[in-house]
Design an enzyme around this catalytic site. Structure first.
Site, short mmCIF file in Angstrom:
data_model
loop_
_atom_site.label_atom_id
_atom_site.label_comp_id
_atom_site.label_asym_id
_atom_site.label_seq_id
_atom_site.Cartn_x
_atom_site.Cartn_y
_atom_site.Cartn_z
N VAL A 53 9.57 -2.28 5.29
CA VAL A 53 9.67 -0.84 5.10
C VAL A 53 9.88 -0.51 3.62
CG1 VAL A 53 10.90 1.26 5.73
CG2 VAL A 53 10.60 -0.56 7.42
N LYS A 54 8.97 0.28 3.10
CA LYS A 54 8.99 0.65 1.68
C LYS A 54 9.75 1.97 1.53
CE LYS A 54 5.49 0.41 -2.00
NZ LYS A 54 4.01 0.44 -2.21
N VAL A 55 10.81 1.92 0.72
CA VAL A 55 11.74 3.05 0.58
C VAL A 55 11.85 3.44 -0.89
CG1 VAL A 55 14.10 3.84 0.99
CG2 VAL A 55 13.04 2.21 2.58
N THR A 102 0.85 -1.18 0.00
CA THR A 102 0.00 0.00 0.00
C THR A 102 0.90 1.24 0.00
OG1 THR A 102 -1.93 1.05 1.05
CG2 THR A 102 -0.25 0.14 2.51
N ALA A 126 4.95 -1.01 4.17
CA ALA A 126 4.53 0.27 4.73
C ALA A 126 5.55 1.32 4.32
CB ALA A 126 4.44 0.18 6.26
#
Length: 217
Positions: free
Chosen positions: A86-88, A27, A60
Site C-alpha cells: 500500500v502506497k501512502v 505505479t 498500489a
C-alpha cells in the site's frame, strides 16, 4: 539492488519480467491515466493484472488524504493480492496510516519523500519502503542523490528495516549512482534498465566476433 519498473503499461512490465531481473512494480494514478485506466473498479482490476505478471511487490496507491479514508482504501488494496504494497503519501495522516498498517501486518510504501527527516518518520512508523523522488529534486536544482546518501546513513545508524526505494529515476546513470550509494531498490522507466545493457565496445566486439566467424565458414 532490486529493480522495479515504474509504469502501468502491461507490455512494458511483461518485457521487463521476461528479462528475468524484475523485482517489482510501482505505479500511481497519473501512470494509470496515461494508459487510459480510469474508474475505481478498472484501476483495481489493473493492479491484479500487474500482480499476475510479476513475481514481486506491486505498489498500489491510496487516493484519500485523511486517516480513515487511507485505512479503508489501503485495506481494500491489500486484500486484492498478496503482492500488493500500500502506497501512502508523506503527510501527517499518512504517517498515522503507515503505523496502523504496520500493526496490522500490511506492507507499505511511503511516497513523495523529499527530505531525510521525512524518511526518518516513515521508518519510525514502520514503512516497508520509503520512496525519495530523486528526479524531481534534480528538476529544482537540488541534489537528489545526496538525499539517498543521507537516508542510507540514518537508516544504517539505527538499523531500520525500511528499504530505500529510489523513485523518480530518470535515466541509466541514476540507476548506477543509486547502486553506488546503497539504495535497496530503484524504480524507473524500462529505458533506464535497458540502458544498462548498452556499451559501444560490446557492439564493436560482437560485430568483430561475428565477422571473424563468417570468414572461417
Amino acid at each position: 539492488m532490486k529493480f522495479f519498473i515504474d509504469t502501468a503499461n502491461l507490455d512494458q512490465i511483461k518485457e521487463a519480467q521476461d528479462l528475468g531481473i524484475l523485482d517489482g512494480v510501482t505505479t500511481n494514478p497519473s501512470l494509470m491515466a496515461k494508459e487510459g485506466i480510469t474508474g475505481r473498479d478498472n484501476i483495481l482490476k489493473h493492479y491484479v493484472a500487474i500482480c499476475n505478471i510479476v513475481d514481486g511487490d506491486v505498489s498500489a496507491e491510496v487516493i484519500a488524504t485523511d486517516f480513515e479514508g487511507m485505512v479503508k482504501e489501503g485495506e481494500e488494496l491489500a486484500g486484492l493480492h498478496e503482492q500488493i504494497v500500500v502506497k501512502v503519501p508523506m503527510i501527517k495522516e499518512g504517517i498515522k496510516a503507515i503505523k496502523y498498517f504496520t500493526d496490522q501486518g500490511i506492507r507499505t510504501n511511503c511516497t513523495l519523500v523529499f527530505s531525510s527527516g521525512q524518511a526518518l518518520l516513515a521508518a519510525k512508523a514502520g514503512a516497508t519502503y520509503v520512496s525519495p523522488f530523486i528526479g524531481r529534486l534534480d528538476d529544482i536544482s537540488t541534489d537528489g542523490l545526496n538525499l539517498i546518501a543521507e537516508i542510507r546513513m540514518i537508516y544504517d545508524n539505527y538499523g531500520f528495516d525500511t528499504e530505500i526505494l529510489a523513485a523518480s529515476v530518470r535515466h541509466t546513470m541514476h540507476v548506477i549512482d543509486c547502486a553506488k550509494l546503497g539504495a535497496d531498490v530503484m524504480t524507473g522507466p524500462l529505458s533506464s534498465i535497458l540502458g544498462l545493457l548498452k556499451h559501444p565496445l560490446t557492439d564493436i566486439g560482437l560485430e568483430q566476433f561475428l565477422a571473424d566467424y563468417k570468414k572461417g565458414n
